[in-house]
Design a protein around this motif. Sequence first.
Motif, PDB file in Angstrom:
ATOM      1  N   VAL A   1      32.926  23.620  63.370  1.00 15.59           N
ATOM      2  CA  VAL A   1      31.518  23.719  62.972  1.00 15.59           C
ATOM      3  C   VAL A   1      31.031  22.382  62.415  1.00 15.59           C
ATOM      4  O   VAL A   1      29.887  21.981  62.651  1.00 15.59           O
ATOM      5  N   ALA A   2      31.892  21.671  61.706  1.00 18.06           N
ATOM      6  CA  ALA A   2      31.526  20.333  61.219  1.00 18.06           C
ATOM      7  C   ALA A   2      31.291  19.394  62.406  1.00 18.06           C
ATOM      8  O   ALA A   2      30.346  18.588  62.390  1.00 18.06           O
ATOM      9  N   LYS A   3      32.126  19.514  63.453  1.00 11.92           N
ATOM     10  CA  LYS A   3      31.919  18.711  64.668  1.00 11.92           C
ATOM     11  C   LYS A   3      30.587  19.073  65.321  1.00 11.92           C
ATOM     12  O   LYS A   3      29.867  18.198  65.811  1.00 11.92           O
ATOM     13  N   ILE A   4      30.278  20.362  65.332  1.00  8.80           N
ATOM     14  CA  ILE A   4      29.021  20.827  65.926  1.00  8.80           C
ATOM     15  C   ILE A   4      27.842  20.220  65.179  1.00  8.80           C
ATOM     16  O   ILE A   4      26.893  19.725  65.807  1.00  8.80           O
TER      17      ILE A   4
ATOM     18  N   ALA B   1      27.779  17.471  63.425  1.00  6.78           N
ATOM     19  CA  ALA B   1      27.734  16.032  63.718  1.00  6.78           C
ATOM     20  C   ALA B   1      27.162  15.778  65.108  1.00  6.78           C
ATOM     21  O   ALA B   1      26.356  14.860  65.308  1.00  6.78           O
ATOM     22  N   LEU B   2      27.580  16.598  66.074  1.00  4.07           N
ATOM     23  CA  LEU B   2      27.082  16.451  67.446  1.00  4.07           C
ATOM     24  C   LEU B   2      25.587  16.732  67.515  1.00  4.07           C
ATOM     25  O   LEU B   2      24.847  16.017  68.192  1.00  4.07           O
ATOM     26  N   LYS B   3      25.127  17.755  66.779  1.00  2.00           N
ATOM     27  CA  LYS B   3      23.688  18.059  66.735  1.00  2.00           C
ATOM     28  C   LYS B   3      22.904  16.875  66.174  1.00  2.00           C
ATOM     29  O   LYS B   3      21.845  16.522  66.694  1.00  2.00           O
ATOM     30  N   ALA B   4      23.420  16.277  65.101  1.00  2.00           N
ATOM     31  CA  ALA B   4      22.737  15.131  64.487  1.00  2.00           C
ATOM     32  C   ALA B   4      22.676  13.958  65.461  1.00  2.00           C
ATOM     33  O   ALA B   4      21.641  13.285  65.582  1.00  2.00           O
ATOM     34  N   GLU B   5      23.776  13.710  66.160  1.00  2.00           N
ATOM     35  CA  GLU B   5      23.809  12.622  67.148  1.00  2.00           C
ATOM     36  C   GLU B   5      22.823  12.884  68.280  1.00  2.00           C
ATOM     37  O   GLU B   5      22.102  11.986  68.707  1.00  2.00           O
ATOM     38  N   GLN B   6      22.788  14.131  68.758  1.00  2.00           N
ATOM     39  CA  GLN B   6      21.874  14.490  69.839  1.00  2.00           C
ATOM     40  C   GLN B   6      20.423  14.386  69.388  1.00  2.00           C
ATOM     41  O   GLN B   6      19.557  13.982  70.160  1.00  2.00           O
ATOM     42  N   ALA B   7      20.151  14.727  68.137  1.00  4.58           N
ATOM     43  CA  ALA B   7      18.785  14.641  67.621  1.00  4.58           C
ATOM     44  C   ALA B   7      18.312  13.189  67.574  1.00  4.58           C
ATOM     45  O   ALA B   7      17.143  12.905  67.826  1.00  4.58           O
ATOM     46  N   LYS B   8      19.240  12.270  67.267  1.00  8.40           N
ATOM     47  CA  LYS B   8      18.878  10.847  67.220  1.00  8.40           C
ATOM     48  C   LYS B   8      18.486  10.315  68.589  1.00  8.40           C
ATOM     49  O   LYS B   8      17.529   9.563  68.730  1.00  8.40           O
ATOM     50  N   LYS B   9      19.250  10.719  69.611  1.00  8.05           N
ATOM     51  CA  LYS B   9      19.008  10.163  70.943  1.00  8.05           C
ATOM     52  C   LYS B   9      18.025  10.986  71.771  1.00  8.05           C
ATOM     53  O   LYS B   9      17.666  10.589  72.875  1.00  8.05           O
TER      54      LYS B   9
ATOM     55  N   LEU C   1      31.841  24.243  72.103  1.00 14.38           N
ATOM     56  CA  LEU C   1      32.409  24.235  70.754  1.00 14.38           C
ATOM     57  C   LEU C   1      32.200  25.586  70.059  1.00 14.38           C
ATOM     58  O   LEU C   1      33.096  26.083  69.373  1.00 14.38           O
ATOM     59  N   TRP C   2      31.016  26.171  70.258  1.00 14.95           N
ATOM     60  CA  TRP C   2      30.764  27.471  69.635  1.00 14.95           C
ATOM     61  C   TRP C   2      31.686  28.553  70.209  1.00 14.95           C
ATOM     62  O   TRP C   2      32.086  29.478  69.491  1.00 14.95           O
ATOM     63  N   LYS C   3      32.012  28.453  71.484  1.00 19.42           N
ATOM     64  CA  LYS C   3      32.937  29.425  72.084  1.00 19.42           C
ATOM     65  C   LYS C   3      34.315  29.313  71.446  1.00 19.42           C
ATOM     66  O   LYS C   3      34.994  30.316  71.233  1.00 19.42           O
ATOM     67  N   GLN C   4      34.723  28.086  71.131  1.00 25.75           N
ATOM     68  CA  GLN C   4      36.000  27.893  70.448  1.00 25.75           C
ATOM     69  C   GLN C   4      35.974  28.550  69.063  1.00 25.75           C
ATOM     70  O   GLN C   4      36.943  29.192  68.647  1.00 25.75           O
ATOM     71  N   VAL C   5      34.840  28.399  68.374  1.00 26.60           N
ATOM     72  CA  VAL C   5      34.690  29.020  67.055  1.00 26.60           C
ATOM     73  C   VAL C   5      34.752  30.538  67.204  1.00 26.60           C
ATOM     74  O   VAL C   5      35.426  31.226  66.420  1.00 26.60           O
ATOM     75  N   ALA C   6      34.079  31.077  68.207  1.00 27.44           N
ATOM     76  CA  ALA C   6      34.055  32.528  68.420  1.00 27.44           C
ATOM     77  C   ALA C   6      35.466  33.058  68.684  1.00 27.44           C
ATOM     78  O   ALA C   6      35.832  34.146  68.198  1.00 27.44           O
TER      79      ALA C   6
END
Length: 148
Positions: free
Chosen positions: A79-82, A84-92, A139-144
């Motif tokens: 979830v922490a990776k998710i 971070a990935l969301k923040a990176e995607q929001a920037k670009k 990533l969410w599927k892995q969490v699930a």
Amino acid sequence: MKRLMFIVSLVFCLFCTPLVGFANPTEEEKAKYEEAISEKYIEMLKGSIALDKSNAELTTYLVTWLEAEKQPREAKKIVAKIDALKAEQAKKAESMDPYLLAKKTCDEKCNAEGANAALENIIRIQNNRLKDQADLAKLWKQVAELLK
């Protein structure tokens, strides 16, 4: 005398200029315009539906995560990776607003070429967002799986 001739010639030019550019498009022109952009518009709507479905899926994963009584340590890392990935995607992420505004302007003027160009850019941005959301979904599927 020169000023008077200039003003008279300017007024004459203004009265002789056709005002076709200010006329509202006819029904025939609107129909041609709608036909010219229909394929791209349908493709854009399909992309919008796909984004909505993907957003709903990701939100479902988030709700499942928040409602889980036991959150494993590995899942917390993912979830922490998710996040971070969301923040990176929001920037670009590129905004669709200029293209939506351009399409609206082209709609008013029945400019099919401009509208199709704007729609192509909107579709490109939608595809990029769908790819980003696919990464998040993995990533969410892995969490699930860890929550089961």
